[in-house]
Design a protein around this motif. Structure first.
Motif, PDB file in Angstrom:
ATOM      1  N   SER A 197      10.482   7.573  -7.780  1.00  0.00           N
ATOM      2  CA  SER A 197      10.499   8.687  -6.831  1.00  0.00           C
ATOM      3  C   SER A 197       9.429   8.503  -5.768  1.00  0.00           C
ATOM      4  O   SER A 197       8.429   7.804  -5.971  1.00  0.00           O
ATOM      5  CB  SER A 197      10.269  10.015  -7.552  1.00  0.00           C
ATOM      6  N   ALA A 198       9.644   9.164  -4.635  1.00  0.00           N
ATOM      7  CA  ALA A 198       8.666   9.111  -3.548  1.00  0.00           C
ATOM      8  C   ALA A 198       7.343   9.740  -3.960  1.00  0.00           C
ATOM      9  O   ALA A 198       6.274   9.276  -3.552  1.00  0.00           O
ATOM     10  CB  ALA A 198       9.232   9.813  -2.313  1.00  0.00           C
ATOM     11  N   GLU A 199       7.402  10.788  -4.745  1.00  0.00           N
ATOM     12  CA  GLU A 199       6.180  11.461  -5.195  1.00  0.00           C
ATOM     13  C   GLU A 199       5.321  10.509  -6.024  1.00  0.00           C
ATOM     14  O   GLU A 199       4.092  10.448  -5.846  1.00  0.00           O
ATOM     15  CB  GLU A 199       6.522  12.699  -6.012  1.00  0.00           C
ATOM     16  N   GLN A 200       5.976   9.766  -6.926  1.00  0.00           N
ATOM     17  CA  GLN A 200       5.233   8.785  -7.705  1.00  0.00           C
ATOM     18  C   GLN A 200       4.714   7.663  -6.809  1.00  0.00           C
ATOM     19  O   GLN A 200       3.608   7.163  -7.008  1.00  0.00           O
ATOM     20  CB  GLN A 200       6.131   8.214  -8.797  1.00  0.00           C
ATOM     21  N   GLY A 201       5.504   7.276  -5.813  1.00  0.00           N
ATOM     22  CA  GLY A 201       5.074   6.240  -4.892  1.00  0.00           C
ATOM     23  C   GLY A 201       3.835   6.638  -4.123  1.00  0.00           C
ATOM     24  O   GLY A 201       2.943   5.812  -3.894  1.00  0.00           O
ATOM     25  N   LYS A 202       3.750   7.893  -3.722  1.00  0.00           N
ATOM     26  CA  LYS A 202       2.568   8.388  -3.020  1.00  0.00           C
ATOM     27  C   LYS A 202       1.328   8.273  -3.897  1.00  0.00           C
ATOM     28  O   LYS A 202       0.269   7.838  -3.451  1.00  0.00           O
ATOM     29  CB  LYS A 202       2.784   9.837  -2.595  1.00  0.00           C
ATOM     30  N   ARG A 203       1.480   8.643  -5.166  1.00  0.00           N
ATOM     31  CA  ARG A 203       0.343   8.567  -6.088  1.00  0.00           C
ATOM     32  C   ARG A 203      -0.055   7.111  -6.351  1.00  0.00           C
ATOM     33  O   ARG A 203      -1.247   6.796  -6.460  1.00  0.00           O
ATOM     34  CB  ARG A 203       0.677   9.274  -7.397  1.00  0.00           C
ATOM     35  N   ILE A 204       0.940   6.238  -6.467  1.00  0.00           N
ATOM     36  CA  ILE A 204       0.653   4.826  -6.702  1.00  0.00           C
ATOM     37  C   ILE A 204      -0.096   4.230  -5.517  1.00  0.00           C
ATOM     38  O   ILE A 204      -1.080   3.491  -5.685  1.00  0.00           O
ATOM     39  CB  ILE A 204       1.950   4.045  -6.986  1.00  0.00           C
ATOM     40  N   LEU A 205       0.348   4.547  -4.296  1.00  0.00           N
ATOM     41  CA  LEU A 205      -0.333   4.040  -3.111  1.00  0.00           C
ATOM     42  C   LEU A 205      -1.771   4.529  -3.060  1.00  0.00           C
ATOM     43  O   LEU A 205      -2.699   3.751  -2.775  1.00  0.00           O
ATOM     44  CB  LEU A 205       0.411   4.464  -1.842  1.00  0.00           C
ATOM     45  N   GLU A 206      -1.978   5.802  -3.338  1.00  0.00           N
ATOM     46  CA  GLU A 206      -3.335   6.345  -3.340  1.00  0.00           C
ATOM     47  C   GLU A 206      -4.213   5.616  -4.356  1.00  0.00           C
ATOM     48  O   GLU A 206      -5.380   5.305  -4.077  1.00  0.00           O
ATOM     49  CB  GLU A 206      -3.296   7.840  -3.650  1.00  0.00           C
ATOM     50  N   ALA A 207      -3.643   5.321  -5.523  1.00  0.00           N
ATOM     51  CA  ALA A 207      -4.410   4.616  -6.557  1.00  0.00           C
ATOM     52  C   ALA A 207      -4.742   3.195  -6.123  1.00  0.00           C
ATOM     53  O   ALA A 207      -5.844   2.683  -6.392  1.00  0.00           O
ATOM     54  CB  ALA A 207      -3.628   4.606  -7.867  1.00  0.00           C
ATOM     55  N   MET A 208      -3.807   2.532  -5.441  1.00  0.00           N
ATOM     56  CA  MET A 208      -4.068   1.176  -4.946  1.00  0.00           C
ATOM     57  C   MET A 208      -5.203   1.175  -3.928  1.00  0.00           C
ATOM     58  O   MET A 208      -6.084   0.297  -3.951  1.00  0.00           O
ATOM     59  CB  MET A 208      -2.801   0.597  -4.305  1.00  0.00           C
ATOM     60  N   VAL A 209      -5.181   2.156  -3.035  1.00  0.00           N
ATOM     61  CA  VAL A 209      -6.213   2.235  -2.001  1.00  0.00           C
ATOM     62  C   VAL A 209      -7.577   2.514  -2.624  1.00  0.00           C
ATOM     63  O   VAL A 209      -8.584   1.886  -2.265  1.00  0.00           O
ATOM     64  CB  VAL A 209      -5.848   3.308  -0.959  1.00  0.00           C
ATOM     65  N   VAL A 210      -7.618   3.436  -3.568  1.00  0.00           N
ATOM     66  CA  VAL A 210      -8.882   3.760  -4.239  1.00  0.00           C
ATOM     67  C   VAL A 210      -9.422   2.539  -4.973  1.00  0.00           C
ATOM     68  O   VAL A 210     -10.622   2.238  -4.911  1.00  0.00           O
ATOM     69  CB  VAL A 210      -8.700   4.936  -5.211  1.00  0.00           C
ATOM     70  N   ALA A 211      -8.536   1.810  -5.653  1.00  0.00           N
ATOM     71  CA  ALA A 211      -8.976   0.617  -6.383  1.00  0.00           C
ATOM     72  C   ALA A 211      -9.538  -0.431  -5.434  1.00  0.00           C
ATOM     73  O   ALA A 211     -10.572  -1.054  -5.708  1.00  0.00           O
ATOM     74  CB  ALA A 211      -7.811   0.039  -7.185  1.00  0.00           C
ATOM     75  N   ALA A 212      -8.871  -0.638  -4.307  1.00  0.00           N
ATOM     76  CA  ALA A 212      -9.365  -1.613  -3.324  1.00  0.00           C
ATOM     77  C   ALA A 212     -10.694  -1.152  -2.729  1.00  0.00           C
ATOM     78  O   ALA A 212     -11.630  -1.951  -2.568  1.00  0.00           O
ATOM     79  CB  ALA A 212      -8.326  -1.812  -2.222  1.00  0.00           C
ATOM     80  N   TYR A 213     -10.784   0.131  -2.413  1.00  0.00           N
ATOM     81  CA  TYR A 213     -12.020   0.678  -1.846  1.00  0.00           C
ATOM     82  C   TYR A 213     -13.185   0.517  -2.827  1.00  0.00           C
ATOM     83  O   TYR A 213     -14.294   0.121  -2.441  1.00  0.00           O
ATOM     84  CB  TYR A 213     -11.832   2.147  -1.493  1.00  0.00           C
ATOM     85  N   ASP A 214     -12.929   0.824  -4.082  1.00  0.00           N
ATOM     86  CA  ASP A 214     -13.990   0.701  -5.092  1.00  0.00           C
ATOM     87  C   ASP A 214     -14.453  -0.744  -5.231  1.00  0.00           C
ATOM     88  O   ASP A 214     -15.659  -1.003  -5.396  1.00  0.00           O
ATOM     89  CB  ASP A 214     -13.495   1.221  -6.442  1.00  0.00           C
ATOM     90  N   ARG A 215     -13.535  -1.688  -5.178  1.00  0.00           N
ATOM     91  CA  ARG A 215     -13.913  -3.100  -5.256  1.00  0.00           C
ATOM     92  C   ARG A 215     -14.849  -3.476  -4.105  1.00  0.00           C
ATOM     93  O   ARG A 215     -15.837  -4.181  -4.288  1.00  0.00           O
ATOM     94  CB  ARG A 215     -12.661  -3.996  -5.211  1.00  0.00           C
ATOM     95  N   LEU A 216     -14.512  -3.011  -2.920  1.00  0.00           N
ATOM     96  CA  LEU A 216     -15.335  -3.327  -1.762  1.00  0.00           C
ATOM     97  C   LEU A 216     -16.669  -2.589  -1.811  1.00  0.00           C
ATOM     98  O   LEU A 216     -17.711  -3.139  -1.449  1.00  0.00           O
ATOM     99  CB  LEU A 216     -14.586  -2.974  -0.475  1.00  0.00           C
ATOM    100  N   ARG A 217     -16.641  -1.337  -2.251  1.00  0.00           N
ATOM    101  CA  ARG A 217     -17.848  -0.514  -2.265  1.00  0.00           C
ATOM    102  C   ARG A 217     -18.905  -1.071  -3.217  1.00  0.00           C
ATOM    103  O   ARG A 217     -20.096  -1.044  -2.911  1.00  0.00           O
ATOM    104  CB  ARG A 217     -17.487   0.909  -2.675  1.00  0.00           C
ATOM    105  N   ILE A 218     -18.467  -1.586  -4.364  1.00  0.00           N
ATOM    106  CA  ILE A 218     -19.434  -2.087  -5.343  1.00  0.00           C
ATOM    107  C   ILE A 218     -19.624  -3.607  -5.239  1.00  0.00           C
ATOM    108  O   ILE A 218     -20.275  -4.222  -6.071  1.00  0.00           O
ATOM    109  CB  ILE A 218     -19.032  -1.701  -6.784  1.00  0.00           C
ATOM    110  N   GLY A 219     -18.990  -4.183  -4.222  1.00  0.00           N
ATOM    111  CA  GLY A 219     -19.161  -5.624  -4.035  1.00  0.00           C
ATOM    112  C   GLY A 219     -18.392  -6.463  -5.020  1.00  0.00           C
ATOM    113  O   GLY A 219     -18.765  -7.609  -5.285  1.00  0.00           O
TER     114      GLY A 219
END
Length: 223
Positions: A197-219
């Motif tokens: 579903s699109a709703e699940q896709g929105k949550r998955i995208l948000e999780a991907m972005v957060v994971a990438a951001y956290d990787r960059l933030r903590i080096g």
């Protein structure tokens, strides 16, 4: 934050540039060939304002030899993709202080890591992050179908979405290495897209972005 939308005097030297790295390959009977590129670009677009970065044009063709038996797949292989990414990194770092490759296709892994290794050995600030979430199914299943329903629903043929091989990817890899995806899934799907579903896709995208951001933030971005 698109790099190409601006004239050159508006490009501030010394910033961060995100490079989406995707593929052009089969994604089952219900998804378009550029799924990985669409997802990598979406992650980069959402990540860019969080870190003050620009987004370069995506690399739309990657290393997809495992899908080559399916019509429509275009692959340049690991060696050529590595060279392309190295040259992109060298060019970008003549004016950008940091380059982060946002990889949307697992088959690109060897090329992305090899390119980053070469570029860092040359003293360039280059790293990469995956478009990844825990418990994602491998290919054209629930995860990618949900993402595409969120990002480009008009391009999803949901009535044609049927399960493929749902066995764990670790069990399939030995056969896939020898015969490609077709050897384990006649329809090219590894997972089950039904129920996406699109709703699940929105949550998955948000999780991907957060994971990438956290990787960059903590080096912890891959180097």
């Amino acid at each position: 934050m698109s790099l190409v939308d601006r004239p050159w005097p508006e490009i501030v030297p010394g910033g961060t540039v995100l490079v989406p790295v995707g593929s052009t390959e089969q994604h089952g009977p219900h998804l378009p060939l550029d799924v990985d590129t669409v997802i990598a670009t979406a992650v980069a677009d959402e990540l860019a304002p969080l870190i003050g970065a620009s987004v370069a044009p995506a690399v739309p063709i990657g290393a997809s030899g495992e899908h080559q038996s399916f019509p429509g797949t275009i692959s340049i292989g690991t060696a050529v993709l590595t060279s392309v990414l190295v040259e992109l990194g060298r060019s970008l770092t003549t004016w950008a202080s940091r380059v982060v490759m946002v990889n949307g296709h697992g088959g690109n892994l060897d090329a992305v890591t090899a390119a980053v290794t070469v570029l860092r050995a040359e003293g360039r600030e280059v790293s990469w992050v995956p478009c990844q979430v825990p418990d994602a199914d491998p290919h054209a299943g629930h995860t990618e179908t949900s993402l595409m329903l969120h990002l480009a629903p008009e391009r999803v043929r949901l009535r044609q979405a049927v399960p493929g091989n749902t066995r764990p990817i670790a069990e399939l890899l030995p056969v896939m290495r020898a015969g490609g995806v077709e050897a384990v899934s006649a329809n090219g799907v590894l997972g089950d897209p039904t129920g996406a579903s699109a709703e699940q896709g929105k949550r998955i995208l948000e999780a991907m972005v957060v994971a990438a951001y956290d990787r960059l933030r903590i080096g912890a971005a891959a180097r």
